[in-house]
Design a protein around this motif. Structure first.
Motif, short mmCIF file in Angstrom:
data_model
loop_
_atom_site.label_atom_id
_atom_site.label_comp_id
_atom_site.label_asym_id
_atom_site.label_seq_id
_atom_site.Cartn_x
_atom_site.Cartn_y
_atom_site.Cartn_z
N THR A 229 0.83 -1.20 0.00
CA THR A 229 0.00 0.00 0.00
C THR A 229 0.87 1.25 0.00
O THR A 229 2.07 1.20 0.25
CB THR A 229 -0.92 0.04 1.24
N LEU A 230 0.23 2.38 -0.27
CA LEU A 230 0.89 3.67 -0.26
C LEU A 230 0.06 4.65 0.57
O LEU A 230 -1.16 4.54 0.62
CB LEU A 230 1.02 4.23 -1.68
N VAL A 231 0.73 5.62 1.18
CA VAL A 231 0.05 6.74 1.80
C VAL A 231 0.16 7.92 0.85
O VAL A 231 1.26 8.32 0.48
CB VAL A 231 0.66 7.08 3.18
N ILE A 232 -0.99 8.44 0.44
CA ILE A 232 -1.02 9.46 -0.61
C ILE A 232 -1.85 10.65 -0.18
O ILE A 232 -2.58 10.61 0.81
CB ILE A 232 -1.60 8.87 -1.92
N LEU A 233 -1.71 11.75 -0.96
CA LEU A 233 -2.55 12.92 -0.74
C LEU A 233 -3.93 12.64 -1.26
O LEU A 233 -4.12 12.19 -2.38
CB LEU A 233 -1.95 14.14 -1.45
N LYS A 234 -4.94 12.90 -0.48
CA LYS A 234 -6.30 12.53 -0.85
C LYS A 234 -6.80 13.30 -2.07
O LYS A 234 -7.53 12.76 -2.91
CB LYS A 234 -7.26 12.77 0.31
#
Length: 239
Positions: A229-234
Motif C-alpha cells: 500500500t501507499l500513503v497518498i494525498l487525498k
C-alpha cells in the motif's frame, strides 16, 4: 547490449518473478495490461535478475517499450497519486497516537471501575502499586488486562478506518491523507486487514517499522511493504 536483445525480469503483483523475457513479449504484456510503468523490473544477467529491482519505466534498456505507448504512459502518469510527504505522515501519526492513548486510558479506567470494582479514587494508588510490585498476582492481572485492552483498541481503531474509511484515521483526515494500493486504487479487504495488523506490530516493536519509510523509494513503512500500500494525498485521486 542493444534493447532488442536485452532480456528482462518482471516481479508480478503476486510476488513471483517472471523471466527472462524479451522486449517483444513485454510489449504483449503491456497491451494486455499485465504490466505497467510501475511494475518492478530488472534486466537479466546470466539467467538471474540483476539487483536491485526498479520501476520498469526507469530502465534505460526498456526505452523501446514506450515508443508506441507514449499516450498511454502520459495518461497513466497524470492519474498517478502523489505520495504523502513524510512531515504530514509524522503529524498524522502523532495525532493518532494521542487519540488512541486517550481512548485507551478512558476504556481502561472504565474496566477498572466496572470489572475489577476499583473506585476512581483508588486508581492512582493502583498505578503506584503496579510500578512497585508488578509481579504481584493482582498487579499481573491488571497488566494483562491492560495489554489485552490496548491491542484490542488499536485493532478496532485502525481496522475500522482501513476497512471503511480508506485508511483515513483521524490523523490522516486532519492532514489530508489516505491509504491506497500501489496503483492509487481503493484497498482490498485483505490489504486493509494486513496493514492493520502490520501497524499494531510496528507499534508493539517501539515504532521500528516506521523506519523504512525514510529510506524506501515510495516512502513505505513496514506495514505498507507487507500490504503493498501507499500513503497518498487525498485530493490527487478520485474518491
Amino acid at each position: 547490449m542493444s534493447s532488442d536483445t536485452t532480456l528482462f525480469w518482471i516481479r508480478g503483483e503476486d510476488g513471483n518473478e517472471y523471466g527472462p523475457v524479451g522486449i517483444s513479449e513485454l510489449k504483449v504484456w503491456l497491451a494486455e495490461d499485465r504490466i505497467g510503468p510501475d511494475s518492478e523490473a530488472t534486466i537479466d544477467i546470466q539467467g538471474r535478475p540483476k539487483l536491485p529491482w526498479r520501476r520498469l519505466d526507469t530502465l534505460y534498456e526498456a526505452r523501446e517499450l514506450w515508443k508506441s505507448e507514449l499516450k498511454k504512459i502520459q495518461t497513466w502518469a497524470q492519474q498517478m497519486p502523489t505520495l504523502a510527504p513524510l512531515s504530514r505522515r509524522i503529524w498524522a501519526g502523532i495525532i493518532d497516537t494521542v487519540f488512541v492513548l486517550l481512548l485507551m486510558i478512558f476504556i481502561f479506567s472504565l474496566a477498572l471501575i466496572y470489572i475489577l470494582n476499583i473506585r476512581p479514587e483508588q486508581i492512582e494508588n493502583l498505578s503506584t502499586t503496579l510500578l512497585q510490585s508488578p509481579s504481584e498476582p493482582s498487579a499481573a492481572l491488571v497488566i494483562l488486562m491492560m495489554n489485552l485492552l490496548s491491542y484490542t483498541v488499536m485493532l478496532i481503531y485502525f481496522g475500522y478506518f482501513h476497512l471503511f474509511r480508506e485508511g483515513r484515521t483521524l490523523g490522516m483526515t486532519v492532514c489530508g491523507l489516505k491509504v491506497a494500493d500501489e496503483k492509487g486504487q481503493a484497498l482490498r479487504k485483505g490489504q486493509a486487514l494486513l496493514r492493520t495488523f502490520g501497524i499494531v506490530l510496528t507499534i508493539h516493536f517501539y515504532g521500528i517499522g516506521f523506519l523504512p519509510a525514510f529510506f524506501t523509494e515510495r516512502r513505505q513503512a513496514f506495514h505498507d511493504l507487507i500490504s503493498r500500500t501507499l500513503v497518498i494525498l487525498k485530493n490527487r485521486v478520485e474518491n
